[in-house]
Design a protein around this motif. Structure first.
Motif, PDB file in Angstrom:
ATOM      1  N   ILE A 428      -3.499   2.899  -4.208  1.00 34.00           N
ATOM      2  CA  ILE A 428      -3.709   1.466  -3.939  1.00 34.00           C
ATOM      3  C   ILE A 428      -2.727   0.643  -4.765  1.00 34.00           C
ATOM      4  O   ILE A 428      -2.355   1.046  -5.869  1.00 34.00           O
ATOM      5  CB  ILE A 428      -5.175   1.043  -4.212  1.00 34.00           C
ATOM      6  N   THR A 429      -2.318  -0.481  -4.236  1.00 35.65           N
ATOM      7  CA  THR A 429      -1.346  -1.295  -4.971  1.00 35.65           C
ATOM      8  C   THR A 429      -1.612  -2.781  -4.792  1.00 35.65           C
ATOM      9  O   THR A 429      -1.994  -3.233  -3.717  1.00 35.65           O
ATOM     10  CB  THR A 429       0.089  -0.962  -4.524  1.00 35.65           C
ATOM     11  N   GLY A 430      -1.429  -3.488  -5.875  1.00 38.00           N
ATOM     12  CA  GLY A 430      -1.628  -4.938  -5.849  1.00 38.00           C
ATOM     13  C   GLY A 430      -1.110  -5.448  -7.168  1.00 38.00           C
ATOM     14  O   GLY A 430       0.050  -5.235  -7.492  1.00 38.00           O
ATOM     15  N   ILE A 434      -2.572 -10.999  -8.272  1.00 39.91           N
ATOM     16  CA  ILE A 434      -3.481 -11.333  -7.173  1.00 39.91           C
ATOM     17  C   ILE A 434      -4.870 -10.752  -7.436  1.00 39.91           C
ATOM     18  O   ILE A 434      -5.779 -10.931  -6.643  1.00 39.91           O
ATOM     19  CB  ILE A 434      -2.947 -10.866  -5.798  1.00 39.91           C
ATOM     20  N   CYS A 435      -5.012 -10.040  -8.530  1.00 39.07           N
ATOM     21  CA  CYS A 435      -6.272  -9.415  -8.954  1.00 39.07           C
ATOM     22  C   CYS A 435      -6.923  -8.630  -7.800  1.00 39.07           C
ATOM     23  O   CYS A 435      -8.138  -8.629  -7.651  1.00 39.07           O
ATOM     24  CB  CYS A 435      -7.237 -10.463  -9.517  1.00 39.07           C
ATOM     25  N   GLY A 440      -3.618  -0.296   0.555  1.00 37.87           N
ATOM     26  CA  GLY A 440      -4.539   0.612  -0.119  1.00 37.87           C
ATOM     27  C   GLY A 440      -5.226   1.591   0.797  1.00 37.87           C
ATOM     28  O   GLY A 440      -4.683   2.023   1.825  1.00 37.87           O
ATOM     29  N   HIS A 441      -6.462   1.881   0.425  1.00 34.79           N
ATOM     30  CA  HIS A 441      -7.265   2.937   1.018  1.00 34.79           C
ATOM     31  C   HIS A 441      -7.871   2.494   2.350  1.00 34.79           C
ATOM     32  O   HIS A 441      -8.038   1.289   2.598  1.00 34.79           O
ATOM     33  CB  HIS A 441      -8.363   3.339   0.045  1.00 34.79           C
ATOM     34  N   ASN A 442      -8.267   3.467   3.145  1.00 38.45           N
ATOM     35  CA  ASN A 442      -8.887   3.134   4.428  1.00 38.45           C
ATOM     36  C   ASN A 442      -9.603   4.381   4.946  1.00 38.45           C
ATOM     37  O   ASN A 442      -8.962   5.386   5.278  1.00 38.45           O
ATOM     38  CB  ASN A 442      -7.786   2.716   5.415  1.00 38.45           C
ATOM     39  N   VAL A 443     -10.941   4.300   4.991  1.00 36.83           N
ATOM     40  CA  VAL A 443     -11.723   5.491   5.368  1.00 36.83           C
ATOM     41  C   VAL A 443     -11.515   5.896   6.836  1.00 36.83           C
ATOM     42  O   VAL A 443     -11.899   6.991   7.223  1.00 36.83           O
ATOM     43  CB  VAL A 443     -13.236   5.282   5.136  1.00 36.83           C
TER      44      VAL A 443
END
Ligand SMILES: CC(=O)CC(=O)SCCNC(=O)CCNC(=O)[C@H](O)C(C)(C)COP(=O)(O)OP(=O)(O)OC[C@H]1O[C@@H](n2cnc3c(N)ncnc32)[C@H](O)[C@@H]1OP(=O)(O)O
Length: 673
Positions: A428-430, A434-435, A440-443
């Motif tokens: 994941i990246t941010g 931007i807190c 990112g992830h995705n089920v």
């Protein structure tokens, strides 16, 4: 810039059945309501960024944000660089949303760490404790908009204090205990907290570190800046007479008991505030001046709920752990798990003490379902050859998240081979800025080797070349071209027209968010690869900081030693296929002044004490000249490239281009550590 990244990466994992996932339900709901036919995630994403207002309104409903007054308009009609307001007219309270849980007996917090057995607090107990503390804070005069600082470990009390603060509409700002005096003062002197929460002592790497000595110096200074009270938590052992040496201090118990009595019978008074009311101040430092104070809005929670519920499929029965300190944004992200009603796990200390098994023992024992960590931690597990799968029953674990720095393809293999073969591996990246997350992830999507699964819903992230055109399958600048509700609302102490903010994020490409990362978007998979910073931000081991913090130490303490200038950059290194970054500080010495071992040791010691052990450069080397632009800015990026082995053609904007030659072939920097 072209790269050799595979456009057809290997698929490592694929969900078996997505029909029951929140993200699928959301897609179906959107299709029904708007009478459209979005067939998959990519189409849903496209719809979410083409219809920003409708999308965020749907997230508001779907994630069941608690509010007392509905909004009248989703987004103010203003261009992005004028930082539009969100959900105008709405009234809500951030803490109220986090204290919501249908089952009051469900565990809210499990707190543990080095030499600390797990202790838990239910949602009901959490509510009562927050009520007591919020009454205590109100009694001593804390009100809406006041800042509450915390120099604190990752423990239950930090969360109780944050919730009490935000229930009143005051603003929470925390920094971790590894920070030194200057690091804390550079941050807190700017925001001038009225109350400060802290701890008596901490344990890291098997060692106890007394915290009160640093705290005392900080309080002495902050009391001239409006600080009225210091509340000290007995984090290690008990609190005794020693806290009376700290001005304005009370112990946690004393403060809560003397001020917060009677709270069992009453409900918390949650101030009802606009969506854009400030909730957190986080810090990010650049190449000049003091750290920037990024003010985030209460509505940031909507983004966190989107990420946890839609992307992560988080539910009330999840046990959510992220290895973090209170100084990283992952702490704020972890805490948002409470808004879903899940149990969150707080760990303080080294993740390798007493042995690399520690976090995996916890995962097994507590039934952790979502395990968050950093790429550096996964790399360290590989380095010590610790293979969790061989020693632990991880059957409840369903998702592993990684951030801080890019997760390399070999680490994807390690996770599936040596941790668990059936889980979502979400890189994941941010960022603090931007807190939350850009990608990112995705089920509901497969995991491809080396790739972040997707760009997150509602985030119009693109890779732009220098001409401001989007490119795919190429490395380019990460930009976000439409407003999003987790943009900071402003910087503390900025000009009324938010000039500092605009010049940091919204001016490189006129009017769109420029993040300072290189990114690669795979047109075939929709996945993303992060390729490092496009500015001088340092990032050793996933711990990001700006060069200005080091320059400030040199300027303040070492001018007298004849250092007339300095330059600090990250050097990318590769050993056994492992990429990492080490920090190199160059010193330009004045005439007749000596660079020697003693000076180097003194600088390292000072940086460790004043900033943190994680800021200490690997190398401190002498250099005859430091490159500058004709506008007088230090040239960090070109030097970073040169010492990382990339040739650089000096640009026409350099005032002293010949100085770059000094940075090639430095023998010490060829050393592999
Ligand atoms: C979405 C996003 O994009 C958001 C983000 O990126 S948020 C940022 C995420 N970043 C991370 O998660 C960072 C990940 N990295 C780490 O946590 C660490 O590098 C690691 C734990 C993996 C490795 O740990 P390590 O190699 O032991 O080093 P580290 O823990 O850094 O310790 C270094 C020193 O600090 C000291 N230290 C750490 N905490 C301390 C404290 N509270 N007080 C005093 N000293 C402390 C240690 O004792 C050690 O000192 P010595 O060198 O004198 O022994």
């Amino acid at each position: 810039m072209s790269t050799s990244i595979p456009l057809k990466p290997v698929e490592l994992w694929r969900p078996k059945d997505i029909s029951n996932t929140e993200i699928e339900n959301f897609r179906i709901k959107v299709n029904k309501k708007y009478n459209i036919n979005l067939e998959n995630y990519q189409q849903l994403w496209q719809w979410s960024v083409d219809n920003i207002q409708e999308f965020w309104a749907e997230v508001w409903d779907y994630t069941k944000l608690i509010y007392s007054v509905p909004y009248q308009q989703v987004l103010e009609d203003k261009p992005m660089d004028q930082i539009p307001a969100w959900f105008l007219g709405a009234k809500l309270n951030f803490a109220e949303n986090l204290l919501w849980c249908r089952d009051k007996n469900r565990v809210a917090l499990i707190s543990t760490g080095e030499k600390r057995s797990p202790t838990s607090i239910t949602y009901y107990e959490l509510y009562v404790l927050v009520n007591k503390l919020s009454r205590a804070l109100r009694k001593i005069g804390v009100c809406k908009g006041d800042r509450v600082g915390a120099y604190i470990s990752n423990c239950s009390e930090a969360i109780i204090a944050m919730l009490a603060t935000t229930s009143i509409g005051a603003i929470w700002s925390s920094t971790s205990t590894d920070f030194g005096v200057m690091g804390v003062l550079d941050r807190f002197c700017q925001i001038r907290p009225k109350i400060l929460f802290s701890v008596n002592s901490i344990i890291y790497n098997d060692k106890e570190h007394n915290h009160l000595d640093k705290l005392k110096i900080i309080v002495e200074k902050l009391k001239n800046e409006g600080l009225e009270k210091v509340v000290i938590i007995p984090f290690v052992g008990k609190i005794g007479e020693e806290i009376h040496d700290i001005p304005l201090a009370s112990s946690w118990d004393e403060f809560i008991i003397s001020q917060g009595e009677g709270a069992e019978e009453e409900k918390i008074q949650f101030e009802q505030l606009p969506f854009d009311h400030p909730v957190y101040i986080l810090f990010s430092s650049g190449t000049t001046g003091k750290p920037k104070c990024l003010v985030h809005r209460s509505g940031l929670l909507l983004q966190h709920k989107k990420e946890h519920i839609l992307h992560g499929n988080m539910k009330e029965d999840d046990v959510f752990f992220y290895y973090t300190t209170t100084g990283w944004m992952m702490w704020n992200w972890l805490v948002a798990g409470l808004s879903v009603g899940s149990s969150i796990v707080l760990y303080d200390g080294s993740p390798f003490k007493p042995s690399p098994s520690i976090l995996w023992e916890l995962t097994e024992k507590l039934g952790i379902t979502i395990f968050g960590t950093s790429a550096k931690y996964i790399q360290s597990l590989e380095d010590v050859e610790y293979k969790p799968k061989r020693h632990h029953n991880l059957n409840k674990l369903r998702m592993l998240l990684s951030t801080g720095s890019p997760l390399k393809p070999e680490s994807f293999d390690f996770v599936y081979k040596e941790i668990k073969d059936d889980l979502v591996l979400g890189s994941i990246t941010g960022g603090t800025d931007i807190c939350s997350l850009f990608a990112g992830h995705n089920v509901s999507l497969p995991v491809y080797r080396g790739e972040i699964q997707c760009i997150c819903l509602g985030m119009k992230v693109e890779a732009w070349n220098g001409q401001g055109n989007p490119v795919y399958g190429q490395s380019a600048d990460l930009v976000c071209t439409k407003p999003f509700p987790c943009m900071p609302i402003y910087f503390w102490n900025d000009t009324p027209s938010r000039d500092l903010y605009r010049s940091a994020y919204l001016s490189t490409y006129s009017g769109v968010w420029y993040h300072g990362d290189f990114i690669f978007i795979n047109p075939n998979t929709g996945g993303v690869i992060m390729l490092g910073r496009s500015d001088g931000t340092l990032n050793p081991g996933g711990v990001r900081f700006g060069s200005a913090e080091i320059y400030n130490i040199i300027d303040e303490y070492f001018r007298k030693d004849g250092i007339i200038d300095s330059l600090v950059v990250g050097q990318k290194t590769k050993m056994n296929n492992n990429e990492s970054e080490r920090v190199v500080l160059f010193l330009k010495m004045g005439y007749k002044h000596k660079y020697d071992k003693e000076l180097v040791e003194n600088i390292k010691k000072k940086i460790k004490e004043q900033l943190s052990p994680r800021h200490v450069p690997t190398f401190i080397l002498p250099i005859d000249d430091i490159p500058y632009t004709i506008n007088g800015k230090k040239v960090e990026l070109a030097v970073k490239r040169i010492i990382s082995g990339e040739p650089v053609i000096p640009s026409g904007t350099l005032a002293n281009p010949e100085s770059l030659k000094l940075y090639y072939n430095i023998p010490q920097l060829k050393l592999k550590l």
